[in-house]
Design a protein around this motif. Structure first.
Motif, PDB file in Angstrom:
ATOM      1  N   VAL A 123       0.745  -1.129   0.029  1.00 32.75           N
ATOM      2  CA  VAL A 123       0.605   0.512   0.016  1.00 32.75           C
ATOM      3  C   VAL A 123       0.717   1.201  -0.070  1.00 32.75           C
ATOM      4  CG1 VAL A 123      -1.588   1.612   1.132  1.00 32.75           C
ATOM      5  CG2 VAL A 123      -2.047  -1.070   1.064  1.00 32.75           C
ATOM      6  N   LEU A 124       1.786   0.776   0.840  1.00 36.77           N
ATOM      7  CA  LEU A 124       2.503   2.457   0.868  1.00 36.77           C
ATOM      8  C   LEU A 124       3.631   2.304  -0.435  1.00 36.77           C
ATOM      9  CD1 LEU A 124       3.436   4.725   2.568  1.00 36.77           C
ATOM     10  CD2 LEU A 124       5.681   3.444   3.660  1.00 36.77           C
ATOM     11  N   ILE A 125       4.144   1.577  -1.225  1.00 42.85           N
ATOM     12  CA  ILE A 125       5.135   1.386  -2.426  1.00 42.85           C
ATOM     13  C   ILE A 125       3.240   2.935  -3.650  1.00 42.85           C
ATOM     14  CG2 ILE A 125       5.793   0.294  -4.204  1.00 42.85           C
ATOM     15  CD1 ILE A 125       7.312  -1.595  -1.529  1.00 42.85           C
ATOM     16  N   TYR A 126       2.722   1.314  -2.977  1.00 48.93           N
ATOM     17  CA  TYR A 126       1.433   2.185  -4.406  1.00 48.93           C
ATOM     18  C   TYR A 126       0.901   3.402  -4.413  1.00 48.93           C
ATOM     19  CZ  TYR A 126      -2.344   1.676  -7.312  1.00 48.93           C
ATOM     20  OH  TYR A 126      -3.274   1.952  -8.752  1.00 48.93           O
ATOM     21  N   LEU A 127       0.920   4.074  -3.169  1.00 47.30           N
ATOM     22  CA  LEU A 127       0.539   5.135  -2.624  1.00 47.30           C
ATOM     23  C   LEU A 127       2.266   6.498  -3.265  1.00 47.30           C
ATOM     24  CD1 LEU A 127      -0.987   4.988   0.690  1.00 47.30           C
ATOM     25  CD2 LEU A 127      -2.086   6.128  -1.860  1.00 47.30           C
ATOM     26  N   VAL A 128       2.886   5.962  -2.502  1.00 44.31           N
ATOM     27  CA  VAL A 128       4.305   6.823  -3.360  1.00 44.31           C
ATOM     28  C   VAL A 128       4.471   6.848  -4.664  1.00 44.31           C
ATOM     29  CG1 VAL A 128       7.061   6.514  -2.826  1.00 44.31           C
ATOM     30  CG2 VAL A 128       5.865   5.999  -0.641  1.00 44.31           C
ATOM     31  N   ASN A 129       4.317   5.518  -5.751  1.00 43.47           N
ATOM     32  CA  ASN A 129       4.536   5.967  -6.578  1.00 43.47           C
ATOM     33  C   ASN A 129       2.930   6.571  -6.975  1.00 43.47           C
ATOM     34  OD1 ASN A 129       5.040   4.621  -9.103  1.00 43.47           O
ATOM     35  ND2 ASN A 129       3.263   3.864  -9.271  1.00 43.47           N
ATOM     36  N   LEU A 130       1.710   6.220  -6.697  1.00 45.97           N
ATOM     37  CA  LEU A 130       0.776   7.402  -7.606  1.00 45.97           C
ATOM     38  C   LEU A 130       1.235   8.982  -7.233  1.00 45.97           C
ATOM     39  CD1 LEU A 130      -1.647   7.739  -8.846  1.00 45.97           C
ATOM     40  CD2 LEU A 130      -3.403   6.982  -5.903  1.00 45.97           C
ATOM     41  N   ALA A 131       1.471   8.893  -5.572  1.00 44.73           N
ATOM     42  CA  ALA A 131       2.120  10.634  -5.845  1.00 44.73           C
ATOM     43  C   ALA A 131       3.542  10.660  -6.594  1.00 44.73           C
ATOM     44  CB  ALA A 131       2.614  10.931  -3.937  1.00 44.73           C
ATOM     45  N   ARG A 132       4.079  10.098  -7.314  1.00 45.76           N
ATOM     46  CA  ARG A 132       4.873  10.456  -8.254  1.00 45.76           C
ATOM     47  C   ARG A 132       5.107  10.256  -9.224  1.00 45.76           C
ATOM     48  NH1 ARG A 132       7.931   7.439 -12.014  1.00 45.76           N
ATOM     49  NH2 ARG A 132       6.759   5.501 -11.764  1.00 45.76           N
ATOM     50  N   ILE A 164      13.946   0.727   0.479  1.00 50.97           N
ATOM     51  CA  ILE A 164      15.241   0.562   1.818  1.00 50.97           C
ATOM     52  C   ILE A 164      14.777   0.657   2.726  1.00 50.97           C
ATOM     53  CG2 ILE A 164      17.278   1.591   2.375  1.00 50.97           C
ATOM     54  CD1 ILE A 164      18.078   1.611  -0.841  1.00 50.97           C
ATOM     55  N   LEU A 165      14.006   2.076   3.115  1.00 51.29           N
ATOM     56  CA  LEU A 165      13.297   2.289   4.721  1.00 51.29           C
ATOM     57  C   LEU A 165      12.691   0.987   5.167  1.00 51.29           C
ATOM     58  CD1 LEU A 165      12.577   6.163   4.991  1.00 51.29           C
ATOM     59  CD2 LEU A 165      14.622   4.854   5.381  1.00 51.29           C
ATOM     60  N   LEU A 166      11.719   0.647   4.109  1.00 48.73           N
ATOM     61  CA  LEU A 166      10.531  -0.202   4.855  1.00 48.73           C
ATOM     62  C   LEU A 166      12.015  -1.448   5.558  1.00 48.73           C
ATOM     63  CD1 LEU A 166       7.968   0.070   2.615  1.00 48.73           C
ATOM     64  CD2 LEU A 166       7.452   0.333   5.073  1.00 48.73           C
ATOM     65  N   TRP A 167      12.361  -1.402   4.470  1.00 50.62           N
ATOM     66  CA  TRP A 167      13.960  -3.681   4.366  1.00 50.62           C
ATOM     67  C   TRP A 167      14.195  -2.747   5.969  1.00 50.62           C
ATOM     68  CZ3 TRP A 167      16.314  -3.278  -0.805  1.00 50.62           C
ATOM     69  CH2 TRP A 167      15.041  -4.352  -1.753  1.00 50.62           C
ATOM     70  N   ILE A 168      15.095  -2.200   6.579  1.00 51.51           N
ATOM     71  CA  ILE A 168      15.518  -1.331   7.095  1.00 51.51           C
ATOM     72  C   ILE A 168      14.788  -1.541   8.656  1.00 51.51           C
ATOM     73  CG2 ILE A 168      16.010   0.413   8.833  1.00 51.51           C
ATOM     74  CD1 ILE A 168      18.100   1.512   5.821  1.00 51.51           C
ATOM     75  N   TYR A 169      13.130  -1.221   9.175  1.00 44.96           N
ATOM     76  CA  TYR A 169      12.805  -1.392   9.549  1.00 44.96           C
ATOM     77  C   TYR A 169      12.384  -2.699  10.255  1.00 44.96           C
ATOM     78  CZ  TYR A 169       8.701  -1.439  12.167  1.00 44.96           C
ATOM     79  OH  TYR A 169       7.368  -1.226  13.050  1.00 44.96           O
ATOM     80  N   TRP A 170      12.284  -3.738   8.026  1.00 44.44           N
ATOM     81  CA  TRP A 170      11.906  -4.931   8.416  1.00 44.44           C
ATOM     82  C   TRP A 170      13.287  -5.847   9.476  1.00 44.44           C
ATOM     83  CZ3 TRP A 170       7.941  -8.046   9.100  1.00 44.44           C
ATOM     84  CH2 TRP A 170       8.401  -9.686   8.377  1.00 44.44           C
ATOM     85  N   ILE A 171      14.175  -6.106   8.801  1.00 48.12           N
ATOM     86  CA  ILE A 171      15.153  -5.988   9.505  1.00 48.12           C
ATOM     87  C   ILE A 171      15.859  -5.809  10.912  1.00 48.12           C
ATOM     88  CG2 ILE A 171      17.679  -6.265   9.440  1.00 48.12           C
ATOM     89  CD1 ILE A 171      18.088  -5.540   6.588  1.00 48.12           C
TER      90      ILE A 171
END
Length: 177
Positions: A123-132, A164-171
């Motif tokens: 959802v976040l990636i989709y929204l960031v892409n839409l904003a892009r 990358i920020l999502l990955w860092i959070y996940w780790i």
């Protein structure tokens, strides 16, 4: 062989990540090979993100219209009857979501948390892409001298930076006290 034993988790991650990414990419490639209607051309996800970009631009007061590109698997975005850009399959962020998913699943421990995080991430990636896409339309129409920098550098950095920020959070997931 004994000296490599401490690195087995790294090898496992790389193998799982690689295999998952290849399988997800092949599945997506198969999805893109299907024939779609004129309404959902070139594919339903690209068509949806194009319609949503148009709708938000219209809400913002722009005379935005989209049309399927004849002979090309893309959607053309017009503002004030002038073509702004074409939305192609690569503009729908699915390939970014697949990369994100392969990493998260390869690093997964608990399936419920993984599925929830994947959903939130998509959802976040989709929204960031839409904003892009909306921001790119604004840059293309109002600041055309920055088209190349915006399209090739700034906005890819934003969407991949988000991943990358999502990955860092996940780790480094915060532990509940």
């Amino acid at each position: 062989m004994e000296r490599l034993k401490p690195y087995y988790p790294v090898f496992k991650f790389v193998i799982v990540f690689g295999v998952l990414y290849i399988l997800l990419s092949l599945a997506y490639y198969g999805y893109l090979q299907l024939e779609y209607t004129d309404y959902n051309y070139p594919d339903p996800i690209t068509a949806a993100v194009s319609r949503q970009t148009q709708t938000i631009l219209q809400w913002m007061g722009y005379d935005a219209q989209i049309y399927n590109a004849p002979g090309n698997p893309s959607v053309m975005l017009f503002i004030d009857d002038k073509i702004v850009f074409r939305v192609i399959e690569g503009c729908n962020a699915v390939s970014v979501m697949l990369l994100f998913a392969a990493f998260v699943i390869a690093f997964a421990k608990a399936y419920k948390k993984t599925i929830f995080f994947l959903f939130i991430g998509f959802v976040l990636i989709y929204l960031v892409n839409l904003a892009r896409l909306i921001s790119l339309a604004l840059v293309y129409t109002r600041l055309p001298e920055y088209q190349t920098i915006a399209h090739d550098i700034a906005f890819p950095a934003i969407i991949y930076g988000t991943v990358i920020l999502l990955w860092i959070y996940w780790i480094r997931k915060p532990k509940k006290a």
